[in-house]
Design a protein around this motif. Structure first.
Motif, mmCIF file in Angstrom:
data_model
loop_
_atom_site.group_PDB
_atom_site.id
_atom_site.type_symbol
_atom_site.label_atom_id
_atom_site.label_comp_id
_atom_site.label_asym_id
_atom_site.label_seq_id
_atom_site.Cartn_x
_atom_site.Cartn_y
_atom_site.Cartn_z
ATOM 1 N N TYR A 152 0.405 -1.341 -0.155
ATOM 2 C CA TYR A 152 0.257 -0.404 -0.140
ATOM 3 C C TYR A 152 1.267 1.480 -0.761
ATOM 4 N N GLU A 153 0.899 1.966 -0.789
ATOM 5 C CA GLU A 153 1.941 2.964 -1.432
ATOM 6 C C GLU A 153 0.819 3.871 -1.274
ATOM 7 N N PRO A 154 0.070 5.337 -0.523
ATOM 8 C CA PRO A 154 -0.210 6.342 -1.486
ATOM 9 C C PRO A 154 0.437 7.544 -2.016
ATOM 10 N N ILE A 155 0.003 7.585 -3.465
ATOM 11 C CA ILE A 155 0.821 8.616 -4.748
ATOM 12 C C ILE A 155 1.133 9.853 -3.408
ATOM 13 N N TRP A 156 0.791 9.774 -2.966
ATOM 14 C CA TRP A 156 1.088 10.883 -2.253
ATOM 15 C C TRP A 156 2.094 11.623 -1.156
ATOM 16 N N ALA A 157 2.027 9.923 -0.695
ATOM 17 C CA ALA A 157 3.410 10.531 0.521
ATOM 18 C C ALA A 157 4.419 9.327 -0.739
ATOM 19 N N ILE A 158 4.396 8.823 -1.539
ATOM 20 C CA ILE A 158 5.625 8.429 -2.608
ATOM 21 C C ILE A 158 6.725 9.881 -2.648
ATOM 22 N N GLY A 159 8.110 9.176 -1.878
ATOM 23 C CA GLY A 159 8.820 10.475 -2.201
ATOM 24 C C GLY A 159 9.578 11.466 -2.162
ATOM 25 N N SER A 160 7.803 11.794 -1.227
ATOM 26 C CA SER A 160 8.009 13.249 -1.044
ATOM 27 C C SER A 160 8.166 14.274 -0.005
ATOM 28 N N GLY A 161 8.789 12.340 1.079
ATOM 29 C CA GLY A 161 8.328 13.368 2.662
ATOM 30 C C GLY A 161 7.511 13.832 3.141
ATOM 31 N N LYS A 162 6.096 13.075 2.477
ATOM 32 C CA LYS A 162 4.816 13.665 3.200
ATOM 33 C C LYS A 162 4.533 12.135 3.712
ATOM 34 N N VAL A 163 4.936 11.203 4.842
ATOM 35 C CA VAL A 163 4.784 10.466 5.778
ATOM 36 C C VAL A 163 2.993 10.098 6.172
ATOM 37 N N ALA A 164 2.394 9.090 5.784
ATOM 38 C CA ALA A 164 0.901 8.601 5.975
ATOM 39 C C ALA A 164 0.984 8.926 7.606
ATOM 40 N N ASP A 165 0.091 8.358 8.518
ATOM 41 C CA ASP A 165 0.097 8.799 9.192
ATOM 42 C C ASP A 165 -0.135 7.090 9.784
ATOM 43 N N ALA A 166 0.363 6.676 10.671
ATOM 44 C CA ALA A 166 0.863 5.592 10.633
ATOM 45 C C ALA A 166 -0.702 4.703 11.415
ATOM 46 N N ASN A 167 -1.567 5.297 11.970
ATOM 47 C CA ASN A 167 -2.588 4.301 12.481
ATOM 48 C C ASN A 167 -3.812 4.846 10.943
ATOM 49 N N GLU A 168 -3.712 5.120 10.803
ATOM 50 C CA GLU A 168 -4.592 5.192 9.304
ATOM 51 C C GLU A 168 -4.577 4.921 7.813
ATOM 52 N N VAL A 169 -2.462 4.001 8.117
ATOM 53 C CA VAL A 169 -2.004 2.780 7.408
ATOM 54 C C VAL A 169 -2.636 2.011 8.078
ATOM 55 N N GLN A 170 -2.188 1.540 9.089
ATOM 56 C CA GLN A 170 -2.758 0.583 9.625
ATOM 57 C C GLN A 170 -4.525 0.380 9.556
ATOM 58 N N LYS A 171 -5.118 1.212 9.328
ATOM 59 C CA LYS A 171 -7.051 1.040 9.464
ATOM 60 C C LYS A 171 -6.646 0.842 7.448
ATOM 61 N N VAL A 172 -6.565 1.041 7.178
ATOM 62 C CA VAL A 172 -5.984 0.815 5.699
ATOM 63 C C VAL A 172 -5.451 -0.844 4.801
ATOM 64 N N HIS A 173 -4.745 -1.812 5.654
ATOM 65 C CA HIS A 173 -4.164 -2.179 5.893
ATOM 66 C C HIS A 173 -4.967 -3.628 6.253
ATOM 67 N N SER A 174 -5.910 -3.000 7.208
ATOM 68 C CA SER A 174 -6.746 -3.873 8.457
ATOM 69 C C SER A 174 -8.243 -4.208 6.912
ATOM 70 N N PHE A 175 -8.446 -3.113 6.892
ATOM 71 C CA PHE A 175 -9.242 -3.146 5.369
ATOM 72 C C PHE A 175 -9.271 -4.053 4.343
ATOM 73 N N ILE A 176 -7.638 -3.220 4.290
ATOM 74 C CA ILE A 176 -7.851 -4.759 3.162
ATOM 75 C C ILE A 176 -7.225 -6.131 3.013
ATOM 76 N N ARG A 177 -6.502 -6.368 4.178
ATOM 77 C CA ARG A 177 -6.381 -8.450 5.161
ATOM 78 C C ARG A 177 -8.267 -8.552 5.157
ATOM 79 N N LYS A 178 -9.703 -7.224 5.568
ATOM 80 C CA LYS A 178 -10.471 -7.999 6.058
ATOM 81 C C LYS A 178 -11.667 -8.249 4.508
ATOM 82 N N TYR A 179 -10.752 -7.510 3.434
ATOM 83 C CA TYR A 179 -11.249 -7.519 2.199
ATOM 84 C C TYR A 179 -11.388 -8.929 1.618
#
Ligand code: PGA
Length: 260
Positions: A167-194
């Motif tokens: 999972y690579e949010p496009i806006w976070a790649i190479g931009s120095g804008k790192v995603a919030d870890a809790n939000e990433v966990q939520k997305v990952h959990s969603f993907i796994r549940k799906y």
């Protein structure tokens, strides 16, 4: 055992001098000494075989940054999956947003590549993720599902066995804008549940990596998140010392997490 799979994606960087110096240091630090982390390096195509010769008897794996949809023939400038296998590649990154942006890669191609890689018994790393605009519109989950469904619509979910989703949010790649870890966990959990809604076993086993401006200073935020199983790291992996320190942090945290 909870493990962390870290891939260093060099993108269009590096040369033979860097390769030799970098891999010698990494080997000295980590060869067979990591218990909780697995490492792979994805140099540009032209350095794959040289890299393979440096790592062939080590615990470090070789990854490629892309592959063509064709297996052979008159396709000037392209590289096939059998060629990658021939030079010792184990993992192949596909669908990276930079390929979509600069090389018009589309989901039909990505899906074809995914199946080809599996047919050759290599391991695909499927990159998915939303743009900043899509995030603002709360479309992250929908985008991720659509991108996964592109693979699933022609294949059964078992195609995701022994595969990796990054999972690579496009806006976070190479931009120095790192995603919030809790939000990433939520997305990952969603993907796994799906995926679990289709096949629980595949969902349990799939490796879900995060990628996008991960570095030595922020990796700790992600390490204890249940559904984050590793990282795809670009820029921060190009400074060997930083990369070493980042891997050490991951190893340390994983060893703590595995005690409980
Ligand atoms: P980055 O790249 O770490 O430089 O943001 C990550 C990636 O593109 O996989």
């Amino acid at each position: 055992m909870k493990k962390c799979f870290i891939i260093s994606n060099w993108k269009l960087n590096g040369d033979l001098v860097f390769l030799k110096k970098n891999i010698n240091i990494i080997k000295k630090e980590f060869n067979f000494s990591l218990k909780f982390c697995d490492l792979a390096i994805a140099p540009p195509y032209v350095y794959l075989h040289t890299m393979y010769n440096y790592i062939k008897n080590t615990s470090i794996h070789l990854a490629a940054q892309n592959v063509d949809i064709h297996t052979q023939g008159a396709f000037t400038g392209e590289i096939s999956v059998s060629m990658l296998k021939d030079v010792g590649v184990k993992y192949v990154i596909i669908g990276h947003s930079e390929r979509k942006l600069f090389h018009n890669e589309n989901y039909d191609n990505i899906s074809t590549k995914f199946v080809l890689i599996k047919n050759f018994n290599l391991i695909p790393i499927l990159c998915i993720g939303e743009t900043e605009e899509e995030k603002k519109q709360n479309k992250t989950e929908k985008i991720c599902v659509n991108q996964i469904n592109y693979i699933l619509k022609t294949q059964g979910v078992e195609i995701l066995n022994n595969a990796i989703i990054a999972y690579e949010p496009i806006w976070a790649i190479g931009s120095g804008k790192v995603a919030d870890a809790n939000e990433v966990q939520k997305v990952h959990s969603f993907i796994r549940k799906y995926i679990a809604s289709i096949n629980q076993k595949v969902a349990t086993n799939i490796i879900l990596q995060y990628g996008g401006s991960v570095n030595n200073n922020n990796i700790n935020n992600f390490l204890d998140k249940k559904d984050i199983n590793g990282f795809l790291i670009g820029k921060a992996s190009l400074t060997t010392e930083n990369f070493i320190s980042l891997v050490k942090k991951a190893e340390k945290k994983m060893s703590l997490l595995n005690r409980f």
